[in-house]
Motif scaffolding. Structure first.
Motif, short mmCIF file in Angstrom:
data_model
loop_
_atom_site.label_atom_id
_atom_site.label_comp_id
_atom_site.label_asym_id
_atom_site.label_seq_id
_atom_site.Cartn_x
_atom_site.Cartn_y
_atom_site.Cartn_z
N SER A 197 -4.16 -1.43 8.16
CA SER A 197 -2.72 -1.26 8.38
C SER A 197 -1.93 -2.50 8.03
O SER A 197 -2.44 -3.62 8.02
CB SER A 197 -2.47 -0.89 9.85
OG SER A 197 -2.92 -1.93 10.69
N GLU A 228 -6.92 5.15 6.46
CA GLU A 228 -8.21 5.33 7.12
C GLU A 228 -9.27 5.51 6.03
O GLU A 228 -9.11 6.34 5.14
CB GLU A 228 -8.18 6.54 8.05
CG GLU A 228 -7.21 6.34 9.20
CD GLU A 228 -7.23 7.49 10.19
OE1 GLU A 228 -7.84 8.55 9.89
OE2 GLU A 228 -6.63 7.34 11.26
N ILE A 276 -9.75 1.29 9.77
CA ILE A 276 -8.33 1.61 9.87
C ILE A 276 -7.58 0.37 9.39
O ILE A 276 -7.56 -0.67 10.05
CB ILE A 276 -7.96 1.98 11.32
CG1 ILE A 276 -8.80 3.19 11.76
CG2 ILE A 276 -6.46 2.28 11.42
CD1 ILE A 276 -8.77 3.45 13.23
N ASN A 291 0.13 8.30 7.60
CA ASN A 291 -1.27 7.91 7.47
C ASN A 291 -1.90 8.57 6.24
O ASN A 291 -1.64 9.72 5.96
CB ASN A 291 -2.07 8.34 8.69
CG ASN A 291 -1.74 7.51 9.91
OD1 ASN A 291 -0.76 6.78 9.93
ND2 ASN A 291 -2.55 7.63 10.93
N SER A 348 -5.79 8.81 4.03
CA SER A 348 -7.23 8.57 4.22
C SER A 348 -7.94 8.69 2.88
O SER A 348 -7.46 9.35 1.97
CB SER A 348 -7.81 9.53 5.25
OG SER A 348 -7.68 10.85 4.80
N ILE A 370 -0.72 2.98 7.05
CA ILE A 370 -2.07 3.01 7.61
C ILE A 370 -2.97 3.82 6.66
O ILE A 370 -2.62 4.92 6.26
CB ILE A 370 -2.09 3.65 9.01
CG1 ILE A 370 -1.27 2.78 9.98
CG2 ILE A 370 -3.52 3.82 9.51
CD1 ILE A 370 -1.08 3.42 11.34
#
Length: 70
Positions: free
Chosen positions: A69, A32, A67, A2, A4, A30
């Motif tokens: 993805s 964020e 989010i 992940n 961000s 992913i």
């Protein structure tokens, strides 16, 4: 893994450009994204879905967590 990115406080089109560049770099996974305006939320969501990413939106008070993805 992940990743961000925080685009709060940036004026359009900077949030969309920053997120788009990050997604191009990632190719899958992913991401964020923290945004603080409905306009940024809508524009980033549109750009992401148009490029085959899925977007889930969580409202957090005055801000949004996107989010993204694939």
């Amino acid at each position: 893994m992940n990743q961000s990115i925080d685009v709060r406080g940036l004026s359009c089109p900077l949030p969309v450009v920053a997120v788009r560049n990050k997604l191009l770099e990632m190719k899958k996974g992913i991401l964020e994204v923290l945004v603080d305006t409905g306009t940024s939320k809508d524009n980033i969501t549109r750009m992401a879905t148009n490029t085959d990413w899925k977007v889930e939106i969580k409202e957090e008070g005055e801000e949004y967590l996107l989010i993204i993805s694939r």
